[in-house]
Design a protein around this motif. Sequence first.
Motif, PDB file in Angstrom:
ATOM      1  N   ILE A  21     -15.016   4.358  -7.376  1.00 18.78           N
ATOM      2  CA  ILE A  21     -15.001   3.710  -5.903  1.00 18.78           C
ATOM      3  C   ILE A  21     -15.459   2.359  -6.636  1.00 18.78           C
ATOM      4  N   VAL A  22     -15.152   1.367  -5.675  1.00 22.82           N
ATOM      5  CA  VAL A  22     -15.675   0.021  -5.525  1.00 22.82           C
ATOM      6  C   VAL A  22     -16.532  -0.274  -4.451  1.00 22.82           C
ATOM      7  N   PHE A  23     -17.706  -0.575  -4.564  1.00 22.02           N
ATOM      8  CA  PHE A  23     -18.503  -0.508  -3.375  1.00 22.02           C
ATOM      9  C   PHE A  23     -18.396  -1.789  -2.518  1.00 22.02           C
ATOM     10  N   SER A  24     -18.541  -1.197  -1.197  1.00 20.23           N
ATOM     11  CA  SER A  24     -18.180  -2.217   0.040  1.00 20.23           C
ATOM     12  C   SER A  24     -19.679  -2.244   0.763  1.00 20.23           C
ATOM     13  N   ALA A  25     -19.248  -3.177   1.747  1.00 22.64           N
ATOM     14  CA  ALA A  25     -20.568  -3.241   2.842  1.00 22.64           C
ATOM     15  C   ALA A  25     -20.691  -1.880   3.326  1.00 22.64           C
ATOM     16  N   VAL A  26     -19.505  -1.319   3.681  1.00 19.16           N
ATOM     17  CA  VAL A  26     -19.744  -0.178   4.301  1.00 19.16           C
ATOM     18  C   VAL A  26     -20.317   1.141   3.605  1.00 19.16           C
ATOM     19  N   ASP A  27     -20.312   0.929   2.165  1.00 18.52           N
ATOM     20  CA  ASP A  27     -20.800   1.868   1.225  1.00 18.52           C
ATOM     21  C   ASP A  27     -22.197   1.552   1.463  1.00 18.52           C
ATOM     22  N   GLN A  28     -22.942   0.186   1.293  1.00 18.78           N
ATOM     23  CA  GLN A  28     -24.182  -0.177   1.482  1.00 18.78           C
ATOM     24  C   GLN A  28     -24.872   0.485   2.916  1.00 18.78           C
ATOM     25  N   ARG A  29     -24.047   0.068   3.878  1.00 19.73           N
ATOM     26  CA  ARG A  29     -24.748   0.760   5.112  1.00 19.73           C
ATOM     27  C   ARG A  29     -24.869   2.371   5.118  1.00 19.73           C
ATOM     28  N   LEU A  60     -25.930  -0.829  -5.215  1.00 17.90           N
ATOM     29  CA  LEU A  60     -24.556  -0.575  -4.800  1.00 17.90           C
ATOM     30  C   LEU A  60     -24.283  -2.118  -4.566  1.00 17.90           C
ATOM     31  N   THR A  61     -24.215  -3.145  -5.367  1.00 15.03           N
ATOM     32  CA  THR A  61     -23.623  -4.187  -5.227  1.00 15.03           C
ATOM     33  C   THR A  61     -22.171  -4.401  -5.025  1.00 15.03           C
ATOM     34  N   ILE A  62     -21.801  -5.264  -3.953  1.00 23.47           N
ATOM     35  CA  ILE A  62     -20.507  -5.270  -3.423  1.00 23.47           C
ATOM     36  C   ILE A  62     -19.711  -5.601  -4.401  1.00 23.47           C
ATOM     37  N   GLY A  63     -18.678  -5.107  -4.786  1.00 25.41           N
ATOM     38  CA  GLY A  63     -17.740  -5.423  -5.751  1.00 25.41           C
ATOM     39  C   GLY A  63     -17.978  -4.590  -7.154  1.00 25.41           C
ATOM     40  N   THR A  64     -18.910  -4.007  -7.263  1.00 23.61           N
ATOM     41  CA  THR A  64     -19.020  -3.431  -8.761  1.00 23.61           C
ATOM     42  C   THR A  64     -18.685  -1.839  -8.626  1.00 23.61           C
ATOM     43  N   ALA A  65     -18.224  -1.280  -9.551  1.00 20.92           N
ATOM     44  CA  ALA A  65     -17.633  -0.144  -9.679  1.00 20.92           C
ATOM     45  C   ALA A  65     -18.448   0.928  -9.902  1.00 20.92           C
ATOM     46  N   GLN A  66     -18.225   2.281  -9.687  1.00 21.49           N
ATOM     47  CA  GLN A  66     -19.034   3.337  -9.900  1.00 21.49           C
ATOM     48  C   GLN A  66     -17.943   4.677 -10.229  1.00 21.49           C
ATOM     49  N   PHE A  88     -25.152  10.084  -3.604  1.00 17.16           N
ATOM     50  CA  PHE A  88     -23.857   9.483  -3.782  1.00 17.16           C
ATOM     51  C   PHE A  88     -22.984   9.007  -2.759  1.00 17.16           C
ATOM     52  N   VAL A  89     -22.274   7.986  -2.586  1.00 14.72           N
ATOM     53  CA  VAL A  89     -21.420   7.743  -1.297  1.00 14.72           C
ATOM     54  C   VAL A  89     -20.439   8.773  -1.315  1.00 14.72           C
ATOM     55  N   GLY A  90     -20.166   9.328   0.033  1.00 15.56           N
ATOM     56  CA  GLY A  90     -19.239  10.619   0.302  1.00 15.56           C
ATOM     57  C   GLY A  90     -18.209  10.132  -0.177  1.00 15.56           C
ATOM     58  N   ARG A  91     -17.462   9.068  -0.092  1.00 14.04           N
ATOM     59  CA  ARG A  91     -16.003   8.972  -0.617  1.00 14.04           C
ATOM     60  C   ARG A  91     -15.893   8.891  -2.002  1.00 14.04           C
ATOM     61  N   LEU A  92     -16.717   8.782  -2.793  1.00 15.58           N
ATOM     62  CA  LEU A  92     -16.614   8.903  -4.117  1.00 15.58           C
ATOM     63  C   LEU A  92     -16.476  10.422  -4.541  1.00 15.58           C
ATOM     64  N   ILE A  93     -16.798  11.424  -3.812  1.00 14.43           N
ATOM     65  CA  ILE A  93     -16.700  12.860  -3.962  1.00 14.43           C
ATOM     66  C   ILE A  93     -15.728  13.497  -3.165  1.00 14.43           C
TER      67      ILE A  93
END
Length: 327
Positions: free
Chosen positions: A165-173, A243-249, A297-302
């Motif tokens: 995934i690529v981190f977004s502001a939603v992932d940070q929240r 979880l910098t916005i725009g970086t991938a994990q 982990f952010v849920g949408r990654l898994i």
Amino acid sequence: MDAFERRTITIDRDDQRVVLRGHLAQSRTVFILLGGVAALSVVAAGVSALVGAAVLIWIQAVVTRKQLPLGSEMSLAITEGTFDIDGAGGADRIRWGQLSNLKRVGGGLYVTVAPSNARLGIPGRLIDDAAFARAIELVGRPAVAEDRADILGEASATGVLSSSIVFSAVDQRVARAALLRASWKLFVVLGVLALIGVIGLMLGAAGILPGDVIGFSAAVMAIAVISSTVVVTAVSRTVKRSLTIGTAQTLTITPDALELTGPGGATRFLWSRLFDLRRTQNVVTVRSMPAKTTLLFVGRLIGDELYAAIEQHIRMASATAQRAPES
């Protein structure tokens, strides 16, 4: 000793002590400021400052013991591309470009790891002077294309399942909310302190309690409010850096480990060290032994398929570990 030779040690109490002393030595300015507050403030504020210093020491001691469990093994190796640590929490491959401020303090070795800017401390005897001198030269070096391909491509080459995934502001929240929920016990304590302070102020103002109680109650309430603000701010900053916005994990399943690759490098968590996998709202958590660290982990990654595969690998590793003593 060759600068790139891997050295492995067994963590003992001396290792814990020297790393803890180094952490405390680097916090000398904090202790001086806290001491100044204690000397210049009223009795209530002075007591609060002393408590703050005690809490700081306690937190650093707990973190050190979790990172360096007694009896666990830790190894360190440096290559032209990465700084590799294998310990109780897993195997980390960190690119030199993510590291800064590498130095020895007492008997420990300390380095700052981006993007979270976490301060990593390990026993200094893991690395000799020649390897340390070479590491100083490599720290901060930008990753070349071959380094990045090695770190990001190795997992997908051996993995059975993989998700990115690529981190977004939603992932940070989502991550921030999950971390704050996980700190509910601390917020309960701070809430009780704030309530005690409010009640003390009201009773003091009403003349039911002595007037001296008003100052003490105000200090207690201020401590609770300031501490809550510090916790929320620290969590927010940690999430933004990690979880910098725009970086991938990328999360990859391999036969022997769960591999996590992100802007800070690659980390491997052996299946035998993982337990208590859970999906809660929009996050997935799993705990790692022996330090019992919670990985979030952010849920949408898994997705469901990846979650089921991780659950199966953990269950199989646990069953294998249980059968081993019997055989």
